[in-house]
Design an enzyme around this catalytic site. Sequence first.
Site, PDB file in Angstrom:
ATOM      1  N   LYS A   1     -13.595  -3.892  10.534  1.00 28.26           N
ATOM      2  CA  LYS A   1     -14.178  -2.879   9.648  1.00 28.26           C
ATOM      3  C   LYS A   1     -15.623  -2.571  10.045  1.00 28.26           C
ATOM      4  O   LYS A   1     -16.050  -1.416  10.022  1.00 28.26           O
ATOM      5  CB  LYS A   1     -14.104  -3.363   8.201  1.00 28.26           C
ATOM      6  CG  LYS A   1     -12.660  -3.494   7.702  1.00 28.26           C
ATOM      7  CD  LYS A   1     -12.604  -4.250   6.387  1.00 28.26           C
ATOM      8  CE  LYS A   1     -11.186  -4.417   5.888  1.00 28.26           C
ATOM      9  NZ  LYS A   1     -11.065  -5.424   4.816  1.00 28.26           N
TER      10      LYS A   1
ATOM     11  N   VAL B   1       0.832  -1.207   0.000  1.00 23.33           N
ATOM     12  CA  VAL B   1       0.000   0.000   0.000  1.00 23.33           C
ATOM     13  C   VAL B   1       0.872   1.265   0.000  1.00 23.33           C
ATOM     14  O   VAL B   1       0.574   2.239  -0.703  1.00 23.33           O
ATOM     15  CB  VAL B   1      -0.959  -0.016   1.219  1.00 23.33           C
ATOM     16  CG1 VAL B   1      -1.733   1.283   1.309  1.00 23.33           C
ATOM     17  CG2 VAL B   1      -1.911  -1.204   1.113  1.00 23.33           C
TER      18      VAL B   1
HETATM   19  N1  HSE Z   1      -7.329  -8.556   3.768  1.00 26.15           N
HETATM   20  C1  HSE Z   1      -8.253  -7.499   3.454  1.00 26.15           C
HETATM   21  C2  HSE Z   1      -9.330  -8.108   2.582  1.00 26.15           C
HETATM   22  C3  HSE Z   1      -7.552  -6.406   2.716  1.00 26.15           C
HETATM   23  O1  HSE Z   1      -9.207  -9.257   2.156  1.00 26.15           O
HETATM   24  O2  HSE Z   1     -10.335  -7.457   2.351  1.00 26.15           O
HETATM   25  C4  HSE Z   1      -7.897  -5.018   3.045  1.00 26.15           C
HETATM   26  O3  HSE Z   1      -8.398  -4.746   4.276  1.00 26.15           O
END
Ligand code: HSE
Length: 438
Positions: free
Chosen positions: A205, A14
Amino acid sequence: MNPIKVGLLGIGTVGGGTFRVLQRNQEEIARRAGRAITIAMVADRDIAKVRAIAGDTVRVTANAFEVVDDPEIEIVVELIGGTSIARELVLKAIENGKQVVTANKALLATHGNEIFAAAQRKGVTVAFEAAVAGGVPIIKALREGLSGNRIEWIAGIINGTSNFILSEMREKGSSFEAVLTQAQQLGYAEADPTFDIQGIDAAHKLTILAAIGFGIPMQFAACYTEGIAELTSQDIRYAEELGYRIKLLGVAKRMPQGFELRVHPTLIPAKRLIANVEGVMNAILVKGDAVGQTMYYGPGAGAEPTASAIVADLVDVTRMHTVDPRHRVPHLAFQPDRLSALPILPMEAVETSYYLRMRVDDRAGVLADITGTLADLAISIDAMVQKEPGEGEKQVDIVMLTHLTREKSINAAIARIEALPFVSGKVTRIRLEELGQG
Ligand code: HSE
């Protein structure tokens, strides 16, 4: 005006993407931000890698604390990941009066309350668009674009790796392990892929989305989390025969007594747009009382998609740099002294529909006993299929879909069904969300 100087902590996938996007689009970015944005310093243990990406245009150090302590650096971009050193670095950057941009969902979901309180006291911003759904600008949309709404629920495919695995298993009949290896090779998976497949990354998230959607503190520990490792291609197929797709879904819902916060494999009607989100793509459905449902779709991982979100934050922070902190958008969308104290509900209080699969003896009375058990607990059946027995087999699979019911009732029903003498093994339970307009 002089360029604003950025210090990058970590130049992996990133970080490299961020460097490239800032360089390639520098003119457009300066036109938007009002001044140029320049990476002046990079911290990474692999100095040769930094030089390969950035040439000799930046100062390089292996010690990230040198960046957060450097007087020239105005914005620190944290891309180290993890929750211990990253927490120390972010708190130090805040203490030093730096603006912070981070993609670190684990850090914010677990230490966000502390970090935002520190930033608030210091009058600096911690921006985190890249922490949820990679390049999809969901934080901006939820925090600002939908701020006229009372958010009722959020449902998202927010882990690209799991979605990629489920898509490949469904489309190609590939094994779970083979697809996971492929996802790692493609750079989608977290450093520790158990975070992806056990639903932990999605729970990080979802915790962030719920906080800004409902105006509640980060409460990762209260999020129910179940991953995809137990899913079989048989269940994926049965679900499809009934008109559903199975997705790893994060669901946050406002209820009268509190908030549901849960990540688990979920049956979604195949006709819904979100059920057709495949591969590493992410999508988040948000239901607001005024707007109804809106959906945000795009790449949830990858170097430049994630860089797109980081650079957007850099532009935002640059524009807001000199603004009185009281006039900035609050970190969690709501004023910090106006957060809701309503609790996250325990999983047993959650109300949803269910897919149940059980293996039973193929003889008279079996079905009556099972439906009787469900009826005793006031669980209403929506659909039922009995599969044909295999050649020479004396047992069959029964698949049922229920109407809305409490998780507590389903737990009781499953315990009773598993104790019936003609039922073999465990009952498979997968939650189901209609995600209709209601
Ligand atoms: N490992 C995460 C996914 C990447 O597979 O969505 C970004 O947060």
